[in-house]
Design a protein around this motif. Sequence first.
Motif, mmCIF file in Angstrom:
data_model
loop_
_atom_site.group_PDB
_atom_site.id
_atom_site.type_symbol
_atom_site.label_atom_id
_atom_site.label_comp_id
_atom_site.label_asym_id
_atom_site.label_seq_id
_atom_site.Cartn_x
_atom_site.Cartn_y
_atom_site.Cartn_z
ATOM 1 N N MET B 1 73.131 9.438 57.315
ATOM 2 C CA MET B 1 73.118 8.687 56.197
ATOM 3 C C MET B 1 73.722 6.970 56.456
ATOM 4 O O MET B 1 74.441 7.089 57.293
ATOM 5 N N THR B 2 73.106 6.454 55.773
ATOM 6 C CA THR B 2 73.707 5.071 55.502
ATOM 7 C C THR B 2 74.559 4.768 54.244
ATOM 8 O O THR B 2 74.265 5.122 53.171
ATOM 9 N N TYR B 3 75.760 4.454 54.626
ATOM 10 C CA TYR B 3 76.592 4.006 53.430
ATOM 11 C C TYR B 3 76.761 2.700 53.251
ATOM 12 O O TYR B 3 76.950 1.812 54.356
ATOM 13 N N ILE B 4 76.665 2.187 52.035
ATOM 14 C CA ILE B 4 77.080 0.744 51.770
ATOM 15 C C ILE B 4 78.637 0.833 51.534
ATOM 16 O O ILE B 4 78.846 1.325 50.380
ATOM 17 N N ILE B 5 79.477 0.015 51.973
ATOM 18 C CA ILE B 5 81.041 0.169 51.823
ATOM 19 C C ILE B 5 81.837 -0.791 51.771
ATOM 20 O O ILE B 5 81.248 -1.911 52.788
ATOM 21 N N GLY B 6 82.448 -1.082 50.672
ATOM 22 C CA GLY B 6 83.247 -2.528 50.857
ATOM 23 C C GLY B 6 84.743 -2.319 51.678
ATOM 24 O O GLY B 6 84.968 -1.232 52.353
ATOM 25 N N HIS B 7 85.703 -3.072 51.279
ATOM 26 C CA HIS B 7 86.918 -3.052 52.163
ATOM 27 C C HIS B 7 87.983 -2.114 51.587
ATOM 28 O O HIS B 7 87.761 -1.412 50.497
ATOM 29 N N GLN B 8 89.117 -1.921 52.212
ATOM 30 C CA GLN B 8 89.907 -0.821 51.931
ATOM 31 C C GLN B 8 90.869 -0.847 50.687
ATOM 32 O O GLN B 8 91.555 -0.055 50.302
ATOM 33 N N LYS B 9 91.044 -1.848 49.975
ATOM 34 C CA LYS B 9 91.514 -2.328 48.904
ATOM 35 C C LYS B 9 90.654 -2.865 47.760
ATOM 36 O O LYS B 9 90.492 -3.640 47.333
ATOM 37 N N PRO B 10 89.606 -1.879 47.500
ATOM 38 C CA PRO B 10 88.536 -2.105 46.739
ATOM 39 C C PRO B 10 88.973 -2.824 45.127
ATOM 40 O O PRO B 10 89.711 -2.489 44.550
ATOM 41 N N ASP B 11 88.430 -3.974 45.302
ATOM 42 C CA ASP B 11 88.568 -4.751 43.753
ATOM 43 C C ASP B 11 87.176 -4.952 43.297
ATOM 44 O O ASP B 11 86.389 -4.123 43.873
ATOM 45 N N LEU B 12 87.114 -5.602 42.059
ATOM 46 C CA LEU B 12 85.778 -5.389 41.226
ATOM 47 C C LEU B 12 84.538 -5.931 42.389
ATOM 48 O O LEU B 12 83.580 -5.036 42.120
ATOM 49 N N ASP B 13 84.843 -7.209 42.785
ATOM 50 C CA ASP B 13 83.550 -7.480 43.769
ATOM 51 C C ASP B 13 82.964 -6.606 44.663
ATOM 52 O O ASP B 13 81.818 -6.350 45.005
ATOM 53 N N THR B 14 84.137 -5.905 45.452
ATOM 54 C CA THR B 14 83.670 -4.822 46.398
ATOM 55 C C THR B 14 82.997 -3.939 45.834
ATOM 56 O O THR B 14 81.991 -3.523 46.451
ATOM 57 N N VAL B 64 85.169 10.240 52.436
ATOM 58 C CA VAL B 64 86.335 10.910 52.993
ATOM 59 C C VAL B 64 85.814 11.188 54.295
ATOM 60 O O VAL B 64 84.498 11.453 54.694
ATOM 61 N N ASN B 65 86.765 11.123 55.394
ATOM 62 C CA ASN B 65 86.309 11.160 56.777
ATOM 63 C C ASN B 65 85.456 12.593 57.261
ATOM 64 O O ASN B 65 84.619 12.693 57.909
ATOM 65 N N GLU B 66 86.001 13.790 56.415
ATOM 66 C CA GLU B 66 85.366 14.905 56.635
ATOM 67 C C GLU B 66 83.783 14.704 56.441
ATOM 68 O O GLU B 66 82.866 15.662 56.926
ATOM 69 N N GLN B 67 83.276 14.070 55.495
ATOM 70 C CA GLN B 67 81.956 14.077 55.270
ATOM 71 C C GLN B 67 81.019 13.240 56.013
ATOM 72 O O GLN B 67 79.909 13.350 56.318
ATOM 73 N N LEU B 68 81.622 12.395 57.124
ATOM 74 C CA LEU B 68 80.812 11.795 58.123
ATOM 75 C C LEU B 68 80.168 12.531 59.235
ATOM 76 O O LEU B 68 80.782 13.702 59.524
ATOM 77 N N LEU B 69 79.148 12.126 59.585
ATOM 78 C CA LEU B 69 78.416 13.055 60.621
ATOM 79 C C LEU B 69 78.100 12.190 61.741
ATOM 80 O O LEU B 69 77.925 10.631 61.564
ATOM 81 N N PRO B 70 77.865 12.661 62.823
ATOM 82 C CA PRO B 70 77.313 11.421 64.055
ATOM 83 C C PRO B 70 75.920 10.708 63.642
ATOM 84 O O PRO B 70 75.324 11.660 63.143
ATOM 85 N N GLY B 71 75.861 9.698 63.810
ATOM 86 C CA GLY B 71 74.675 8.985 63.513
ATOM 87 C C GLY B 71 74.672 8.309 62.340
ATOM 88 O O GLY B 71 73.904 7.670 61.882
ATOM 89 N N ASP B 72 75.841 8.497 61.512
ATOM 90 C CA ASP B 72 75.965 7.865 60.081
ATOM 91 C C ASP B 72 75.963 6.554 60.470
ATOM 92 O O ASP B 72 76.634 5.704 61.455
ATOM 93 N N SER B 73 75.295 5.393 59.504
ATOM 94 C CA SER B 73 75.504 4.024 59.810
ATOM 95 C C SER B 73 76.047 3.475 58.557
ATOM 96 O O SER B 73 76.188 4.101 57.645
ATOM 97 N N PHE B 74 76.460 2.047 58.644
ATOM 98 C CA PHE B 74 77.003 1.432 57.655
ATOM 99 C C PHE B 74 76.741 -0.071 57.310
ATOM 100 O O PHE B 74 76.582 -0.767 58.293
ATOM 101 N N VAL B 75 76.477 -0.269 55.997
ATOM 102 C CA VAL B 75 76.366 -1.815 55.525
ATOM 103 C C VAL B 75 77.537 -2.084 55.112
ATOM 104 O O VAL B 75 78.124 -1.451 54.224
ATOM 105 N N LEU B 76 78.194 -3.070 55.662
ATOM 106 C CA LEU B 76 79.525 -3.727 55.061
ATOM 107 C C LEU B 76 79.225 -4.653 54.076
ATOM 108 O O LEU B 76 78.417 -5.703 54.320
ATOM 109 N N VAL B 77 79.936 -4.410 52.924
ATOM 110 C CA VAL B 77 79.973 -5.675 51.852
ATOM 111 C C VAL B 77 81.249 -6.068 51.615
ATOM 112 O O VAL B 77 82.276 -5.328 51.583
#
Lengths: 317, 317
Positions: B1-14, B64-77
């Motif tokens: 799975m590819t996840y699109i993810i923002g930073h750890q203190k999500p504000d509206l823009d994230t 959540v960490n538990e749902q991650l699988l090997p091979g998952d990738s990330f788009v950082l916004v």
Amino acid sequence: MTYIIGHQKPDLDTVVSSVATQYLFDQKEGFGHVGAQPVLAGTHNEETSFVFEKFGVKIPPVLVNEQLLPGDSFVLVDHNEKSQRFDTIANDAIIEIIDHHPIELSTNAIFVTVKPWGSTASIIYFLMKQNNVTPPQEIAGLMLSAILSDTVGFRSSTTTQNDKDFVTELAHIAEINDVEAYIFELFKVKSNVTHLSPQQIVTKDYKKFNMSGKQVLINQVETVEQSKLVAQKAELTSAMRDVKQLEGVEYIFCAISDVLAVNTKMLYSNENERRILEEAFDVAPIEDAVFDIGPRLSRKNEFVPPIQMAIKQLDLE
Amino acid sequence: MTYIIGHQKPDLDTVVSSVATQYLFDQKEGFGHVGAQPVLAGTHNEETSFVFEKFGVKIPPVLVNEQLLPGDSFVLVDHNEKSQRFDTIANDAIIEIIDHHPIELSTNAIFVTVKPWGSTASIIYFLMKQNNVTPPQEIAGLMLSAILSDTVGFRSSTTTQNDKDFVTELAHIAEINDVEAYIFELFKVKSNVTHLSPQQIVTKDYKKFNMSGKQVLINQVETVEQSKLVAQKAELTSAMRDVKQLEGVEYIFCAISDVLAVNTKMLYSNENERRILEEAFDVAPIEDAVFDIGPRLSRKNEFVPPIQMAIKQLDLE
């Protein structure tokens, strides 16, 4: 002044990228860099001379430290890491980056466009397309050449479908009908060794290795005229024997790699070296002093490990 | 799975950026991320709840960490630095970055689009325009809100002309006719303190400083309802006196900043604090317990230095 600058060992993609980026910037005020000047961070190579002459474009000058003024800013093309940069570029003087290399970067928020494509010229053509800019014939010719050069005529593993599609489009603009013929012409220049002595050829791009206590020199010549070079085997193997003495190594090998045909022929200069290659690649010489080791091109991955293993196993005097 | 993810203190823009990026990716196969899922790296804030509810869009789930699988990738916004990333994202699992922050990055060559604009939502709208994608009304509403939030309604020094132009275009799509009224509505939610006790208000966003040997607490409340808060000065100054004891500080100040009107009113809780503010800002209180220190908003640059200087010069008991 804003300078558009590539890395310190300018290859064709670097030089073309600075010129093509200037064209794009000058067409579109939105980039905010109208009037920016392309410059080189070092001396260009023969392939670059050939391509710029072919399309009638002037090669940008080499930037010298003395001409820099406080407040000058830089657009980096075809590199981003500090180790590749022109010596005196301060971190906060960088205002934009266009590159296709791994990222090793620490700056303010600036304009950065990085894509893992075969050449920076492809990224610049992509930006042109996005901004409805069509390069003139001569710039299209330069960009096409840079893509072909950096992707080794689409043979490099870094090649993407974008690189191929863009070459098709650019060839149309540049009026180059036979791209394969042009690739051959380009790599003939790129790998031209006719001006080199036999000794220069057999030390053109060499690395030394310690293998089971023996010093081993492996040279590689990338060419599209493999058979012409192999035909000079007498002069080349003689030069190899000289180099062995000069460099104080036990064994010497000279790989003559046809980068377009994807084949390497390996020269040896004495009986022990013949035995090593035979053991390493499990083939017999195709003629005296010459092995054909097939579709191998990578010294690091495809020449060194089998030779190392063979030397270990043979335990020669 | 590819996840699109923002930073750890999500504000509206994230949060908006991850949702808008998913929309863009799903429209254009060329990005290579069809089916990528937006997720949050932490709990969203009240402003985000308000905006997503207003435009009828579901807020993405927290990863959540538990749902991650090997091979998952990330788009950082909306972030790129390691310190801001979701804990377990490996460097080589990052495949694309879209951001407007300073760059602190070390990766392979991947797709990176960074621009020094007021919000990441502006960059995503720019990418949509380049790819002839028009967001639907509800996504346009989210993006417009994110731009307004991150640029403090165009008052932040990070605001660019692009941010303004894009809000005009997005307002048209989202059918928001009065942008200024919407900015006020948005910041009223963003700075809502009606659910807080006086003590929570005067410690909402505080920092402690050592100034000439004295412990000084400076709190700041960003609001668009400044006069409503100032009207509660009796309860607030009483809470300030309690906090001084609890926190063991000598002096306490509470800045009530109207971020849209660009004005700060400063509350003090005793005579010495009054003298410090008078000396620091060279004005008299506009009423008991309240100074108007004018168009200042930055604690670091505009509150701390004059207060520090005043404490040094007054040499109070």
